[in-house]
Design a protein around this motif. Sequence first.
Motif, PDB file in Angstrom:
ATOM      1  N   THR A 293       0.824  -1.226   0.000  1.00  0.00           N
ATOM      2  CA  THR A 293       0.000   0.000   0.000  1.00  0.00           C
ATOM      3  C   THR A 293       0.852   1.266   0.000  1.00  0.00           C
ATOM      4  O   THR A 293       0.736   2.111   0.872  1.00  0.00           O
ATOM      5  CB  THR A 293      -0.970   0.056   1.195  1.00  0.00           C
ATOM      6  N   ALA A 294       1.721   1.364  -0.995  1.00  0.00           N
ATOM      7  CA  ALA A 294       2.677   2.468  -0.975  1.00  0.00           C
ATOM      8  C   ALA A 294       2.602   3.334  -2.228  1.00  0.00           C
ATOM      9  O   ALA A 294       3.578   3.975  -2.577  1.00  0.00           O
ATOM     10  CB  ALA A 294       4.089   1.917  -0.797  1.00  0.00           C
ATOM     11  N   ILE A 295       1.481   3.333  -2.913  1.00  0.00           N
ATOM     12  CA  ILE A 295       1.379   4.189  -4.098  1.00  0.00           C
ATOM     13  C   ILE A 295       0.104   5.019  -3.982  1.00  0.00           C
ATOM     14  O   ILE A 295      -0.960   4.492  -3.675  1.00  0.00           O
ATOM     15  CB  ILE A 295       1.355   3.349  -5.391  1.00  0.00           C
ATOM     16  N   ASP A 296       0.233   6.316  -4.215  1.00  0.00           N
ATOM     17  CA  ASP A 296      -0.934   7.190  -4.130  1.00  0.00           C
ATOM     18  C   ASP A 296      -1.540   7.514  -5.492  1.00  0.00           C
ATOM     19  O   ASP A 296      -2.740   7.723  -5.604  1.00  0.00           O
ATOM     20  CB  ASP A 296      -0.555   8.502  -3.429  1.00  0.00           C
ATOM     21  N   THR A 297      -0.693   7.629  -6.529  1.00  0.00           N
ATOM     22  CA  THR A 297      -1.232   7.962  -7.852  1.00  0.00           C
ATOM     23  C   THR A 297      -0.520   7.155  -8.921  1.00  0.00           C
ATOM     24  O   THR A 297       0.660   6.820  -8.774  1.00  0.00           O
ATOM     25  CB  THR A 297      -1.014   9.452  -8.202  1.00  0.00           C
ATOM     26  N   THR A 298      -1.229   6.805  -9.983  1.00  0.00           N
ATOM     27  CA  THR A 298      -0.602   6.239 -11.179  1.00  0.00           C
ATOM     28  C   THR A 298      -1.423   6.700 -12.364  1.00  0.00           C
ATOM     29  O   THR A 298      -2.635   6.454 -12.408  1.00  0.00           O
ATOM     30  CB  THR A 298      -0.561   4.704 -11.135  1.00  0.00           C
ATOM     31  N   VAL A 299      -0.795   7.369 -13.305  1.00  0.00           N
ATOM     32  CA  VAL A 299      -1.545   7.905 -14.434  1.00  0.00           C
ATOM     33  C   VAL A 299      -1.192   7.151 -15.723  1.00  0.00           C
ATOM     34  O   VAL A 299      -1.988   6.377 -16.220  1.00  0.00           O
ATOM     35  CB  VAL A 299      -1.295   9.418 -14.603  1.00  0.00           C
ATOM     36  N   ALA A 300      -0.023   7.385 -16.234  1.00  0.00           N
ATOM     37  CA  ALA A 300       0.364   6.752 -17.492  1.00  0.00           C
ATOM     38  C   ALA A 300       1.870   6.597 -17.517  1.00  0.00           C
ATOM     39  O   ALA A 300       2.564   7.096 -16.638  1.00  0.00           O
ATOM     40  CB  ALA A 300      -0.105   7.610 -18.674  1.00  0.00           C
ATOM     41  N   MET A 301       2.355   5.914 -18.550  1.00  0.00           N
ATOM     42  CA  MET A 301       3.795   5.683 -18.684  1.00  0.00           C
ATOM     43  C   MET A 301       4.561   7.000 -18.528  1.00  0.00           C
ATOM     44  O   MET A 301       4.325   7.964 -19.262  1.00  0.00           O
ATOM     45  CB  MET A 301       4.112   5.094 -20.054  1.00  0.00           C
ATOM     46  N   GLY A 302       5.480   7.027 -17.580  1.00  0.00           N
ATOM     47  CA  GLY A 302       6.367   8.175 -17.422  1.00  0.00           C
ATOM     48  C   GLY A 302       5.752   9.367 -16.727  1.00  0.00           C
ATOM     49  O   GLY A 302       6.366  10.424 -16.655  1.00  0.00           O
ATOM     50  N   SER A 303       4.553   9.217 -16.201  1.00  0.00           N
ATOM     51  CA  SER A 303       3.888  10.369 -15.583  1.00  0.00           C
ATOM     52  C   SER A 303       4.397  10.709 -14.190  1.00  0.00           C
ATOM     53  O   SER A 303       4.246  11.826 -13.717  1.00  0.00           O
ATOM     54  CB  SER A 303       2.378  10.117 -15.466  1.00  0.00           C
ATOM     55  N   SER A 304       4.976   9.699 -13.513  1.00  0.00           N
ATOM     56  CA  SER A 304       5.205   9.855 -12.075  1.00  0.00           C
ATOM     57  C   SER A 304       6.022  11.087 -11.713  1.00  0.00           C
ATOM     58  O   SER A 304       5.663  11.818 -10.782  1.00  0.00           O
ATOM     59  CB  SER A 304       5.900   8.605 -11.532  1.00  0.00           C
ATOM     60  N   ILE A 305       7.125  11.312 -12.432  1.00  0.00           N
ATOM     61  CA  ILE A 305       8.044  12.375 -11.997  1.00  0.00           C
ATOM     62  C   ILE A 305       7.369  13.733 -12.125  1.00  0.00           C
ATOM     63  O   ILE A 305       7.418  14.560 -11.208  1.00  0.00           O
ATOM     64  CB  ILE A 305       9.357  12.313 -12.797  1.00  0.00           C
ATOM     65  N   ALA A 306       6.693  13.941 -13.267  1.00  0.00           N
ATOM     66  CA  ALA A 306       6.023  15.229 -13.449  1.00  0.00           C
ATOM     67  C   ALA A 306       4.835  15.357 -12.500  1.00  0.00           C
ATOM     68  O   ALA A 306       4.568  16.446 -11.977  1.00  0.00           O
ATOM     69  CB  ALA A 306       5.575  15.382 -14.898  1.00  0.00           C
ATOM     70  N   ASN A 307       4.141  14.251 -12.232  1.00  0.00           N
ATOM     71  CA  ASN A 307       3.056  14.301 -11.255  1.00  0.00           C
ATOM     72  C   ASN A 307       3.585  14.734  -9.896  1.00  0.00           C
ATOM     73  O   ASN A 307       2.991  15.566  -9.210  1.00  0.00           O
ATOM     74  CB  ASN A 307       2.389  12.923 -11.096  1.00  0.00           C
ATOM     75  N   ALA A 308       4.719  14.149  -9.511  1.00  0.00           N
ATOM     76  CA  ALA A 308       5.311  14.483  -8.216  1.00  0.00           C
ATOM     77  C   ALA A 308       5.719  15.953  -8.200  1.00  0.00           C
ATOM     78  O   ALA A 308       5.468  16.667  -7.216  1.00  0.00           O
ATOM     79  CB  ALA A 308       6.519  13.590  -7.942  1.00  0.00           C
ATOM     80  N   ALA A 309       6.316  16.416  -9.284  1.00  0.00           N
ATOM     81  CA  ALA A 309       6.735  17.814  -9.346  1.00  0.00           C
ATOM     82  C   ALA A 309       5.520  18.724  -9.204  1.00  0.00           C
ATOM     83  O   ALA A 309       5.560  19.728  -8.482  1.00  0.00           O
ATOM     84  CB  ALA A 309       7.461  18.078 -10.659  1.00  0.00           C
ATOM     85  N   GLY A 310       4.440  18.339  -9.862  1.00  0.00           N
ATOM     86  CA  GLY A 310       3.216  19.140  -9.768  1.00  0.00           C
ATOM     87  C   GLY A 310       2.668  19.181  -8.357  1.00  0.00           C
ATOM     88  O   GLY A 310       2.220  20.219  -7.874  1.00  0.00           O
TER      89      GLY A 310
END
Lengths: 180, 287, 299, 618
Positions: D396-413
């Motif tokens: 239970t360690a993930i809060d968001t998943t959008v699409a391939m390669g999204s994580s870093i920009a999501n985190a920055a946002g």
Amino acid sequence: MKTLEMRFSGAGGQGLQLCAKIFSRVLLGEGYHVSLSQSYEPTSRGGLSRADIVASDGSPDYPLATDLNTVLILDQAAATASEGIIRDDAIVIVDPRRTKNPPKGKFKIIELPLSATAIALGSERVTNVVATGVIAELSDDIELDIVEKALRAISPKKFLDLNMDALRAGVDLARGVKAA
Amino acid sequence: MNKQVALKAETKKDFEIRDYLRLDLFPHFMCPGCGHGIALRALLWAIHDQGIDKNKLAIVSGIGCSGRVGTYIDANTYHTTHGRPLAFATGLKMARPDLHVVVITGDGDCLAIGGNHLIHAARRNLDITCLMLNNEIYGMTGGQVSPTTPHDRFTTTTPAGNMEPVFDASRLAEAAGAGFVGRELTIHLPRLRDLISEGLEYKGFSFIEVMSDCTEINGRKNDLGSSAEMVLGQTRAMRPSEYDNNVVDHPFRPNSMDMGVFVRSNRPEYGATYRAMVDQISEGQKS
Amino acid sequence: MAILDTKHRKEPINVLIVGVGGQGVIMVSKVLAQICQNLGYQVKQSEVHGMAKRGGVVFSHVRFGAQVWSPTIPMGKADVLIALEWAEGLRWMSYLRPDTGVFIADTKRIVPPFACRSRILGADIGYSRDTPDDVREKVAEAYALDATEMATRAGNERAANTLLLGALSTTLTFPVSEWKKVISQMVPPKTVDVNLAVFDQGQQWIDSSRKGDPVAGAAFVPLVQPEVNPVRTSLEITEEWCKGCDICVKMCPERCLILNKDQVVELAEPEKCTGCHICEWLCPDFAISLNPIPQEAVA
Amino acid sequence: MTAIAEQASPTAIKTGITHQMTGNEAIARGAWEAGVKVAAAYPGTPSTEIMENMARYPVGDVHAQWSTNEKVALDVAIGASFSGVRAISMMKHVGLNVASDALMSFSYIGVHGGLVLIVCDDPGIHSSQNEQDSRIFGRFAQIPVMEPSDAQEALDYTKIAFDLSERFDTPVMVRSTTRISHTRSPVLVSERVTPKDLGFNADVTKNVMVPGHARARHPKVIERLERLAEYLETSDLNRLELGSSKIGIITSSMSYAYVKENLPDASVLKLGLSFPLPKKLIQDFCAKHDRVIVVEELEPVIENEIKTWGLKVEGKEFFPRIGELSPEQVRLSFEQAGVLEPVENALGPQFEPLIRPPVLCAGCPHAMSYTAIRSLDVRVAGDIGCYTLAVGDPLTAIDTTVAMGSSIANAAGMYLAGTETKPIVATIGDSTFIHSGIPPLIDAVYNKANITVILLDNHITAMTGGQENPGTGKTLRGEATHEIDFEAMIRACGVEWIERVDSYDAASMMQTMRESIAYRGVSVLIADRPCVLDPVKIKGPTMSVDAKDCNACQGCMNLGCPALIWSDEWYEGRHVVKIDPTACIGCSVCAQFCPTGAIQPTLVLDQKAAKAKPCGGS
């Protein structure tokens, strides 16, 4: 001749010696004659630990503290250690979290949440840096930016950001006291 | 088939550690996360398991963080000089064979200044239980290099990293003739407890090396992390080295460390041999 | 006794093969599909994989006949359900023809980690408790054999799926020689002998079982839940002794401890505490004590 | 049986007879038979096996490659088309989103050598983040969309797609679905044809899409669609199966099989292409029937277009827009439409189903990484890969998943929003990072985000079954090639805090992760351990539980390792843990976490058991 006598006291492991080293460095840089005397128990943790600075812009006559004008107390262990040698116009800074019974006297006691502030910043270990910020800001004889430089010089890179935050937090605490 | 183990409807704890502590001295002086506290629990639990009467128990300790550990035990305790607890204990045990004598010592206390006493205590195989709390540093005095400080570690006396090779204390005790030798991590408390329990039961010199952690001095100086991270890090050491070579492409940690009982021999116990000799001589003098 | 007339039936014959990732479900269905193809039937074989090798559910639909349209078997239309794992067999049971469906299952249990996720006292294993007898009551024809054990005894644990192919062969009117030919082609050359041997075993097992002979390998060990006396515990924290070293917080399996604003440990989620002793044992400051609550006080 | 015996090389299989093939195998075969010269793809379920099969054809026939992402793959194919050879690119539906930028413009350019785009949709979301209908994309890009309904058609349509592409100067999409891609059915195979190499076409007005050229190309796109629609009126790609005049069914793709399963004798118009549509053919079909029903999976693409012509057809009022169709569902919908008499569908017995979600493999290095993340109380932006499974219990360690390669920009946002009080962490796999994680990393550094990126480097593209990527140092065909130096590349992006940690080293992972979070600015922690399944299956000496020492705290089970299960022993009313030796690979992470030392290497426990009796001393 102006003489400053400062005492940093608390329990072993609270970083008091480092705190005193920073101030002695700063005062030396400002042209004072400085004597720093340290006292701690063989245990690395707990037990009384203190460091005294006697700084004079003339020729100092005695290296040990006899008439304190700035006192920092971080632990109950240090509450009684300075009895009788604190001036009436001294600033006594106390962290009430670990000092339930602060010393009594005519001097002004300033209770500040030093360790709580440090914990909020992420580590109790920077309590001494918060205290450094408080003293630097409250003291009329010490320039804050020189303290900052001295701290920057001795901080390991890993803790630099945290130390700077802690210093600023201490300054903010002191400004709150001044404003009140 | 399922083995059914019904739960005891116990209302009282089997082992209550506070029965064995000098509560007026608490909280104790040790730093946050110091493994010595866990080692102390293991020792007291083992004493409880062995059913040893507190009045028949003598704890002898030396100088250093380990030396202060004994202070907290509600039994007959002796805080002796640096490096000499085994010498004191030898005298104590010879004079009072009815006592259970337990020595609590540290790596510096036992292997540096007290190294001489260790090898001879081990050689004689007198019935003493020696608990060596190995935190790989002189903690009390602020972090100086000790005979067990690993290679390349930073201490106040090795600012460029430790260049000396280390003592393997258990192998040293074994070579010197200790009848019972074992080693365990503090984090593995039940195993440590059982190891100490076996050592207490053993008639002869039992040497138990406890891998403790010094979070505040050793850990901070060498960037070993918080107390939880340090004890987790210790578990790396118990992976046998041949193991890694089989599993993965690059080894996990070059120097692995065994845990458990290394020696449990049938050597004669010194005190019993001595008393037999005394008896024999006094018999001879009588006749 | 259902032996499917593969020659004369108008509708396609449907065989559903199920199991867990890595058991060889796809292999079984490939062998069956190849035989059907060799014998001139139209075959469609459909599977979903992707997550399967991560311990997930694997299933393969095999349909053959003169004309097959949908590659998947409609629910309630499977003639034979082959399960390589016991609970997986039960999962797909509703696909079986209620009147004539044949169920053949290995009694092997692969317990998923999710079935062992509860730490409360006396927690029940989250795995199916249905026995072959429960199944036989509800299914036209059901066989439960310990194929994995039989294959292990024959020398290759992984040949359990071939053993089930042997069992499957008894339900279809295909010549044995054709089965053996295709199996020999599809398995690694070194394992042909053991695979053919277990194929025979699977066939014989069903045959003798149909005759009503008691057969070896049918042992089914039911899951039994022992009775446990719940003992409630309470966690007592001596705040003045705690030095906030964090070791209990990090090592607590339930993660129910936190350090509060004074850096003193606090039981944040008491309902999660299982009484496992870890915090008590690892506290270097003896600040945590786990005490049993007397039975009478619990009531 | 342990494994499938190595099949003969696909070029060696006999032509002129039928073979059992999956849709994906058939597509690869079709492309090869059509004489394709360049094939490029990025793996993605259910499309992955097409390229894996493509790589089994001779190097001299076809260059087959994994590209860094779908847009790169399509651009490589476009380059090959420019140079006058037949080219193919395959991807899953969400991959098409990545490739769409190139596709939109290339539609205007048209082809020189034929170009076919294979897109595999995932109705029912078996292994994806959505179930978008790519047919809409084809229409949007104004390129023809072919829809095979079984493996034979998958092969045939792929071949025909190349002819259509060249004949009508257009890229052609062949759209498959999970059910077609992963279903084996008989396929008649034939020989490869070798088209003539056309050489580069140096027509800049066609090849360079500056506004002036593009304006001129747009009418040509409309015109070619009209010609194509005209062609389709009489093409045998559309199949008319006339029956009763009461009900007519218009369908395509796998829906056709479900229709035939339920209504084998109905009047059916099976469309080979869902875009463009043969208007006259459909008008005639509607005129012949009292009632026309369109049966299609997901979106009402065909239905809506027919309705715009003013024809009365039915469809989505009975058939779901969500999820995969099945024979049962189609039957149910026909019952609702009044086409079939409702019957009580007799089902087999029901049993309580066992929960068996997919889990991370035994010894998966991600388990340790997420255990360390979980211990930190941070906000976690996840990404696409095996590690997305860490969203579930117990990690239970993930809060968001959008699409391939999204994580870093999501985190920055999340950081730039300024509202998050917890530290912010992005987790991304090696292949996903190369796919589309590098630009967001540069962006995060450039815009001074304070985030921690945990690069889960397992040295393979694991989720789709273990494909090589630029970080592995091997090509699709297994040749050695340049291996990316992640540290150097990340440093070049401007990241100053980079550490590499062995994922199996629990203490270092937890400590280094804690330090990386304390750093202000973008820090990157590389969690470095190869996948346990690919490229080699790792199986080392196993660990065992010494039942007498286990206090059943079950802390090890927080790793979610499938090798850890309950034994039959109990300790104080809780289950003692045991390790399944067939599953355990010996990563030892559970042993590091065991607070009682009960988990030990099996060989150590065996040695101890062997020398349990007292020995003679030194």
